[in-house]
Design a protein around this motif. Structure first.
Motif, mmCIF file in Angstrom:
data_model
loop_
_atom_site.group_PDB
_atom_site.id
_atom_site.type_symbol
_atom_site.label_atom_id
_atom_site.label_comp_id
_atom_site.label_asym_id
_atom_site.label_seq_id
_atom_site.Cartn_x
_atom_site.Cartn_y
_atom_site.Cartn_z
ATOM 1 N N ASP A 174 -32.356 -7.632 -36.194
ATOM 2 C CA ASP A 174 -33.238 -8.731 -36.063
ATOM 3 C C ASP A 174 -32.969 -9.913 -36.829
ATOM 4 O OD1 ASP A 174 -34.772 -7.603 -34.063
ATOM 5 O OD2 ASP A 174 -36.257 -6.813 -35.312
ATOM 6 N N CYS A 190 -33.669 -13.854 -40.711
ATOM 7 C CA CYS A 190 -34.121 -12.195 -40.038
ATOM 8 C C CYS A 190 -35.434 -12.342 -39.737
ATOM 9 C CB CYS A 190 -33.631 -11.166 -40.971
ATOM 10 S SG CYS A 190 -31.980 -11.124 -41.347
ATOM 11 N N GLY A 191 -35.904 -11.503 -38.711
ATOM 12 C CA GLY A 191 -37.262 -11.364 -38.253
ATOM 13 C C GLY A 191 -37.774 -12.209 -37.195
ATOM 14 N N THR A 196 -37.398 -15.021 -42.281
ATOM 15 C CA THR A 196 -36.914 -15.048 -43.553
ATOM 16 C C THR A 196 -35.568 -15.564 -43.590
ATOM 17 O OG1 THR A 196 -38.512 -13.212 -44.338
ATOM 18 C CG2 THR A 196 -36.770 -13.875 -45.670
ATOM 19 N N TYR A 216 -42.755 -18.984 -43.170
ATOM 20 C CA TYR A 216 -41.445 -18.544 -42.505
ATOM 21 C C TYR A 216 -40.644 -19.736 -42.732
ATOM 22 C CZ TYR A 216 -45.158 -16.044 -39.799
ATOM 23 O OH TYR A 216 -45.984 -15.415 -39.535
#
Length: 365
Positions: A174, A190-191, A196, A216
Motif C-alpha cells: 500500500d 503509504c496507506g 503517511t 494524513y
C-alpha cells in the motif's frame, strides 16, 4: 502534444534559456517528425540532443505505441509487436523509460537505441504503473498491482524502486512512491488515501514525514537538496488541508492559499532545486517560495476562465530556472469566445504570452 493529420505530425519545441532576455522573443521552431502512416503523435519529453519520446497511433482514439524519434531514425516503435503503450522519459544519454500497455497488460520497460528494451521486473501482482524517473540516479519508481487494470492500482499494490544495475527494491504494501531525485531519495506515501508521507533511501529505508494537527500527508516531489513538497489533510480525504515543504535538516512548514475557506485543499505539486513550488488550490494555480510566500498565477488584463500548469514531462510546468508554463483559457469580453493561450511566468519578467493554441511546450533548459 497531439496533432491530428493524415500526413504529418509536428512539435513546437520552445527552448527556454535561463536568462530573461531569451523569453522576450522565444524561439519556437516547428519540426516535421514524419508519421510513418500514423495520424497522431503526442510528445512527452525531449533530450538535449533533440531525441523525442511519447506515443503514436494510426487512428485518433485508438491505442498508441511507445514512440522514439531522432533526426537519424525518424519515428520508431519501441514497444513489443502486439501491445500499445507510451514512452514517458528520455535521458540525455538516450535511455528511455516507458510502459507497455494492452487490454490486460501494463508493464514498465527500459530502452536504449543500442541495446533495445529491458523489462522492469514485476515483483507483485499482475501489472505495473510507472510514477517517476530520475535521469541522474537512473531510478524508476512506481507500483506493482493486483486486480484489474481498470481500477488504476487503487486497492492492492506494493511500491517499488528499480535501477538497471541495482535491481528492484520493494517499498512496501500500500505504498505509492511518487518522485525520486538525483541521489536516489524517493518520496511518496503509504496507506492509500489515509496516507503517511515518507522519504526512502536504499541506505536508511523509509522515514515518516508527519505534521502536528494533520491526520494524513502525501509527499509528491523532492528536489536535489532533499526538500520535499506535498499536502496534508486535517481529518479525512474529504477534508481540507495545507501544502507543506519539509527537509531532514530544517524540518517542515505548512501553508494555505490565502482567502480560501478552511475546508480547502492547498496542494504543493512540484519543487525545483531553488525551493520554488508550483501547486493547485481549489482550481487556482500558485507558486510559493520561503521568502515570497504564495503568489497566485493569473495573467493580468485578460478575462481568465481558468489557469493550469502545463505538465511538460514530470515537472508540472516548472523549470529549474524558475520559469513556469501555464495554459490559460481566455474569454473575449465582446464575443464570449474562449481561446487557449500558453504563457510563461518568471518572477523577474512577469508573464509572456507565447500565443494562442493548445500546444504544450517542452522545456529543454
Amino acid at each position: 502534444m497531439s496533432f491530428r493529420s493524415n500526413t504529418v505530425a509536428l512539435i513546437l519545441v520552445c527552448c527556454v534559456a535561463t536568462c530573461s532576455s531569451a523569453l522576450a522573443d522565444p524561439p519556437i521552431v516547428p519540426q516535421d517528425l514524419g508519421n510513418l502512416g500514423y495520424s497522431v503523435i503526442e510528445v512527452k519529453q525531449v533530450s538535449e540532443a533533440g531525441e523525442i519520446v511519447g506515443w503514436s497511433t494510426p487512428v485518433f482514439g485508438a491505442s498508441g505505441f511507445p514512440a522514439y524519434w531522432s533526426q537519424e531514425t525518424g519515428i520508431v516503435n519501441i514497444g513489443s509487436c502486439c501491445g500499445g503503450g507510451i514512452a514517458n522519459y528520455i535521458t540525455d544519454d538516450g535511455v528511455v523509460i516507458g510502459e507497455e500497455q494492452g487490454i490486460n497488460t501494463r508493464l514498465g520497460f527500459y530502452w536504449t537505441p543500442a541495446d533495445g528494451r529491458v523489462n522492469i521486473p514485476l515483483h507483485y501482482g499482475d501489472f505495473q504503473i510507472i510514477r517517476g524517473f530520475n535521469s541522474k540516479s537512473g531510478m524508476v519508481v512506481g507500483q506493482a498491482c493486483s486486480g484489474s487494470i481498470r481500477d488504476n492500482c487503487a486497492s492492492d499494490y506494493k511500491g517499488f524502486a528499480w535501477t538497471k544495475d541495482g535491481g528492484l527494491e520493494d517499498l512496501g504494501q500500500d505504498c505509492y512512491p511518487y518522485d525520486v531525485n538525483d541521489s536516489g531519495q524517493v518520496v511518496g506515501w503509504c496507506g492509500g488515501w489515509a496516507g503517511t508521507a515518507f522519504l526512502w533511501t536504499a541506505q536508511q529505508g523509509k522515514q515518516a514525514i508527519n505534521f502536528d494537527g494533520q491526520a494524513y500527508c502525501f509527499a509528491q516531489a523532492i528536489n536535489n537538496s532533499g526538500q520535499v513538497a506535498g499536502r496534508c489533510q486535517t481529518f479525512s480525504y474529504a477534508d481540507g488541508g495545507p501544502a507543506f515543504v519539509w527537509s531532514e535538516s530544517d524540518g517542515g512548514i505548512t501553508f494555505d492559499y490565502p482567502g480560501l475557506p478552511p475546508d480547502s485543499i492547498t496542494n504543493a505539486r512540484v519543487i525545483n532545486d531553488a525551493g520554488r513550488v508550483v501547486g493547485i488550490a481549489e482550481g487556482r494555480t500558485f507558486t510559493w517560495t520561503q521568502a515570497g510566500g504564495v503568489v497566485p498565477l493569473e495573467p493580468p488584463g485578460v478575462l481568465v476562465v481558468n489557469v493550469v500548469p502545463l505538465n511538460t514531462g514530470s515537472d508540472f510546468g516548472l523549470s529549474e530556472s524558475g520559469h513556469i508554463f501555464l495554459q490559460v483559457n481566455e474569454r473575449d469580453e465582446f464575443t464570449g469566445v474562449v481561446t487557449v493561450h500558453t504563457y510563461v511566468w518568471h518572477e523577474d519578467t512577469g508573464y509572456v504570452d507565447l500565443g494562442a493554441g493548445s500546444s504544450r511546450p517542452v522545456i529543454l533548459g
